[in-house]
Design a protein around this motif. Structure first.
Motif, PDB file in Angstrom:
ATOM      1  N   ARG A  71       0.835  -1.202   0.000  1.00 40.71           N
ATOM      2  CA  ARG A  71       0.000   0.000   0.000  1.00 40.71           C
ATOM      3  C   ARG A  71       0.869   1.252   0.000  1.00 40.71           C
ATOM      4  NH1 ARG A  71      -4.114  -1.446   4.853  1.00 40.71           N
ATOM      5  NH2 ARG A  71      -2.080  -1.640   5.897  1.00 40.71           N
ATOM      6  N   TYR A  72       0.349   2.286  -0.626  1.00 35.76           N
ATOM      7  CA  TYR A  72       1.116   3.528  -0.749  1.00 35.76           C
ATOM      8  C   TYR A  72       1.493   4.080   0.617  1.00 35.76           C
ATOM      9  CZ  TYR A  72       2.484   8.249  -2.076  1.00 35.76           C
ATOM     10  OH  TYR A  72       3.187   9.410  -2.236  1.00 35.76           O
ATOM     11  N   SER A  73       0.555   4.149   1.535  1.00 33.98           N
ATOM     12  CA  SER A  73       0.828   4.777   2.833  1.00 33.98           C
ATOM     13  C   SER A  73       1.926   4.031   3.584  1.00 33.98           C
ATOM     14  CB  SER A  73      -0.446   4.833   3.676  1.00 33.98           C
ATOM     15  OG  SER A  73      -0.964   3.525   3.897  1.00 33.98           O
ATOM     16  N   ASP A  74       1.920   2.700   3.513  1.00 25.52           N
ATOM     17  CA  ASP A  74       2.948   1.917   4.201  1.00 25.52           C
ATOM     18  C   ASP A  74       4.314   2.113   3.545  1.00 25.52           C
ATOM     19  OD1 ASP A  74       1.076   0.915   5.970  1.00 25.52           O
ATOM     20  OD2 ASP A  74       0.666  -0.858   4.747  1.00 25.52           O
ATOM     21  N   CYS A  75       4.359   2.068   2.206  1.00 28.91           N
ATOM     22  CA  CYS A  75       5.625   2.262   1.494  1.00 28.91           C
ATOM     23  C   CYS A  75       6.190   3.652   1.767  1.00 28.91           C
ATOM     24  CB  CYS A  75       5.430   2.064  -0.015  1.00 28.91           C
ATOM     25  SG  CYS A  75       5.059   0.369  -0.493  1.00 28.91           S
ATOM     26  N   HIS A  76       5.340   4.657   1.700  1.00 30.73           N
ATOM     27  CA  HIS A  76       5.776   6.035   1.939  1.00 30.73           C
ATOM     28  C   HIS A  76       6.315   6.186   3.362  1.00 30.73           C
ATOM     29  CE1 HIS A  76       5.401  10.391   2.688  1.00 30.73           C
ATOM     30  NE2 HIS A  76       5.583  10.513   1.376  1.00 30.73           N
ATOM     31  N   HIS A  77       5.653   5.558   4.321  1.00 33.79           N
ATOM     32  CA  HIS A  77       6.093   5.623   5.714  1.00 33.79           C
ATOM     33  C   HIS A  77       7.485   5.015   5.878  1.00 33.79           C
ATOM     34  CE1 HIS A  77       6.327   5.074  10.024  1.00 33.79           C
ATOM     35  NE2 HIS A  77       6.334   3.758   9.879  1.00 33.79           N
ATOM     36  N   VAL A  78       7.699   3.844   5.311  1.00 36.54           N
ATOM     37  CA  VAL A  78       8.988   3.162   5.453  1.00 36.54           C
ATOM     38  C   VAL A  78      10.100   3.961   4.774  1.00 36.54           C
ATOM     39  CG1 VAL A  78      10.289   1.113   4.745  1.00 36.54           C
ATOM     40  CG2 VAL A  78       8.005   0.857   5.741  1.00 36.54           C
ATOM     41  N   LEU A  79       9.837   4.488   3.587  1.00 40.17           N
ATOM     42  CA  LEU A  79      10.863   5.236   2.864  1.00 40.17           C
ATOM     43  C   LEU A  79      11.186   6.560   3.543  1.00 40.17           C
ATOM     44  CD1 LEU A  79       9.589   4.667  -0.787  1.00 40.17           C
ATOM     45  CD2 LEU A  79      11.520   3.536   0.319  1.00 40.17           C
ATOM     46  N   SER A  80      10.213   7.146   4.215  1.00 42.41           N
ATOM     47  CA  SER A  80      10.404   8.451   4.852  1.00 42.41           C
ATOM     48  C   SER A  80      11.066   8.341   6.224  1.00 42.41           C
ATOM     49  CB  SER A  80       9.061   9.173   4.997  1.00 42.41           C
ATOM     50  OG  SER A  80       8.427   9.342   3.748  1.00 42.41           O
ATOM     51  N   ASP A  81      10.887   7.207   6.899  1.00 43.16           N
ATOM     52  CA  ASP A  81      11.376   7.040   8.270  1.00 43.16           C
ATOM     53  C   ASP A  81      12.812   6.502   8.247  1.00 43.16           C
ATOM     54  OD1 ASP A  81      11.795   6.648  10.931  1.00 43.16           O
ATOM     55  OD2 ASP A  81      10.183   5.176  11.218  1.00 43.16           O
ATOM     56  N   VAL A  82      13.774   7.397   8.041  1.00 39.76           N
ATOM     57  CA  VAL A  82      15.176   6.990   7.954  1.00 39.76           C
ATOM     58  C   VAL A  82      15.680   6.470   9.291  1.00 39.76           C
ATOM     59  CG1 VAL A  82      17.511   7.786   7.394  1.00 39.76           C
ATOM     60  CG2 VAL A  82      15.565   8.659   6.114  1.00 39.76           C
ATOM     61  N   ASP A  83      15.156   7.004  10.407  1.00 48.15           N
ATOM     62  CA  ASP A  83      15.591   6.546  11.727  1.00 48.15           C
ATOM     63  C   ASP A  83      15.133   5.115  12.000  1.00 48.15           C
ATOM     64  OD1 ASP A  83      16.812   8.976  12.268  1.00 48.15           O
ATOM     65  OD2 ASP A  83      15.005   9.824  13.185  1.00 48.15           O
ATOM     66  N   GLY A  84      13.936   4.775  11.548  1.00 49.83           N
ATOM     67  CA  GLY A  84      13.369   3.465  11.869  1.00 49.83           C
ATOM     68  C   GLY A  84      13.682   2.372  10.870  1.00 49.83           C
ATOM     69  N   PHE A  85      13.948   2.771   9.607  1.00 56.34           N
ATOM     70  CA  PHE A  85      14.170   1.777   8.560  1.00 56.34           C
ATOM     71  C   PHE A  85      15.428   2.158   7.783  1.00 56.34           C
ATOM     72  CE2 PHE A  85       9.690   1.687   9.568  1.00 56.34           C
ATOM     73  CZ  PHE A  85       9.466   0.327   9.743  1.00 56.34           C
TER      74      PHE A  85
END
Length: 351
Positions: A3-17
């Motif tokens: 899903r877009y929201s999940d992919c965007h979250h992972v790509l944006s969260d440099v600290d977590g991923f």
């Protein structure tokens, strides 16, 4: 992640991923052996800044104009051909010339380099197909030899000269520069070829869209929509730094999270009528070239070359159409037609 929201979250969260999997407990080469696509801040920041500044300092308008010239000349030469392979005879030479002009180096022979580049791209699927690893390593060695030739050649203006001149001041080693140049060169070529071939196929299958691109107001949004509709890069992987949850799924430290760009770009929760090619789609925050600090370093070049090919097709002697079915080599990472038979002849002409 589909899903877009999940992919965007992972790509944006440099600290977590992490792109640098060492942060999540994985083994990896030393920092100097990693490219900016495999580093996270703070190691990533000076390298990205050096290359981004050098990108912006190049005459991208001139590179785009020359790409239009190359595409137009190719279409004129192929106008009367019963059929031609768009990928081999147009997308690859136009993309290779463009990335070499950007770097300020002499382009290698197109066919030989395309074979080496494809072997390296297929090497990314070695986890699924172990037999592609050895050819990929051999291709890497040949491309490294090309880098050595560039190192010993007389320097000409371009991105390569600029980053070499400024690397010391930025605290970046020459080895790191060459490693990143290799990645930029290969990503700039393979991503741009894939984006161009996908765009050409989409426009051939949607002739009204090609005609609609005659409107200058649609030039930028049209290119972005072509990238969203059928992007070349299918996904990227991040390593989870600390155990967390995405929706109701627990993702543990060290787990690898695969974000699927093609799926995200067709998510109806983000894009209205996601399966339609809408040249005026705004906003269009697609993920075809990644997102955040690790977005594809060849993104500007890909957009420039797609725009050039669109202009070339609009100036072509006739409307292009398929001369046969496209052929795709199965790949997990990069999606585009390896063989795209095209003709400018009308069906009536062939009878």
């Amino acid at each position: 992640m589909t899903r877009y929201s999940d992919c965007h979250h992972v790509l944006s969260d440099v600290d977590g991923f992490a792109s640098d999997w060492r942060r999540a407990g994985h083994e990896a080469p030393p920092t100097a052996a990693l490219s900016m696509q495999e580093l996270d801040p703070p190691d990533h920041t000076p390298v990205r800044r050096l290359f981004t500044t050098a990108f912006r300092d190049q005459d991208l308008d001139a590179i785009g104009d020359l790409a239009v010239h190359d595409a137009t000349a190719a279409f004129e030469r192929l106008a009367d051909a019963p059929s031609f392979d768009f990928t081999a005879e147009v997308a690859r030479p136009v993309a290779l010339n463009a990335v070499c002009r950007l770097l300020g180096v002499e382009p290698p022979p197109v066919a030989a380099f395309a074979e080496q580049s494809d072997a390296l791209v297929r090497g990314m699927d070695a986890g699924l197909l172990p037999e592609v690893l050895e050819p990929a390593m051999a291709a890497r060695a040949r491309i490294n030899e090309l880098m050595v030739e560039w190192f010993t050649a007389t320097r000409t203006p371009g991105l390569l000269t600029q980053v070499l001149d400024r690397a010391g001041t930025a605290g970046i080693t020459e080895d790191a520069v060459w490693n990143n140049v290799r990645v930029l060169f290969l990503a700039g070529f393979s991503t741009t070829v894939g984006a161009a071939a996908n765009a050409a196929l989409a426009l051939i299958e949607h002739p009204d869209a090609l005609n609609g691109l005659r409107d200058p107001a649609l030039s930028n949004s049209g290119v972005d929509e072509l990238l969203r509709y059928d992007g070349p890069v299918q996904g990227t992987t991040r390593a989870c730094v600390e155990t967390t949850k995405i929706e109701d799924v627990t993702v543990r430290r060290g787990d690898l999270v695969l974000t699927l760009f093609g799926s995200a770009n067709r998510d109806p929760d983000q894009f209205a009528a996601p399966n339609e090619l809408l040249l005026d789609r705004r906003p269009n925050r697609h993920l075809s070239l990644g997102w955040g600090p690790h977005a594809c370093s060849g993104a500007i070049l890909a957009r420039t070359v797609i725009g050039a090919l669109v202009q070339g097709l609009l100036a072509a002697p006739a409307r292009p159409r398929l001369a046969g079915p496209p052929v795709r080599v199965p790949r997990a990472t990069l999606r585009y037609p390896d063989l795209l038979p095209v003709t400018f002849r009308t069906a009536e002409t062939e009878r």
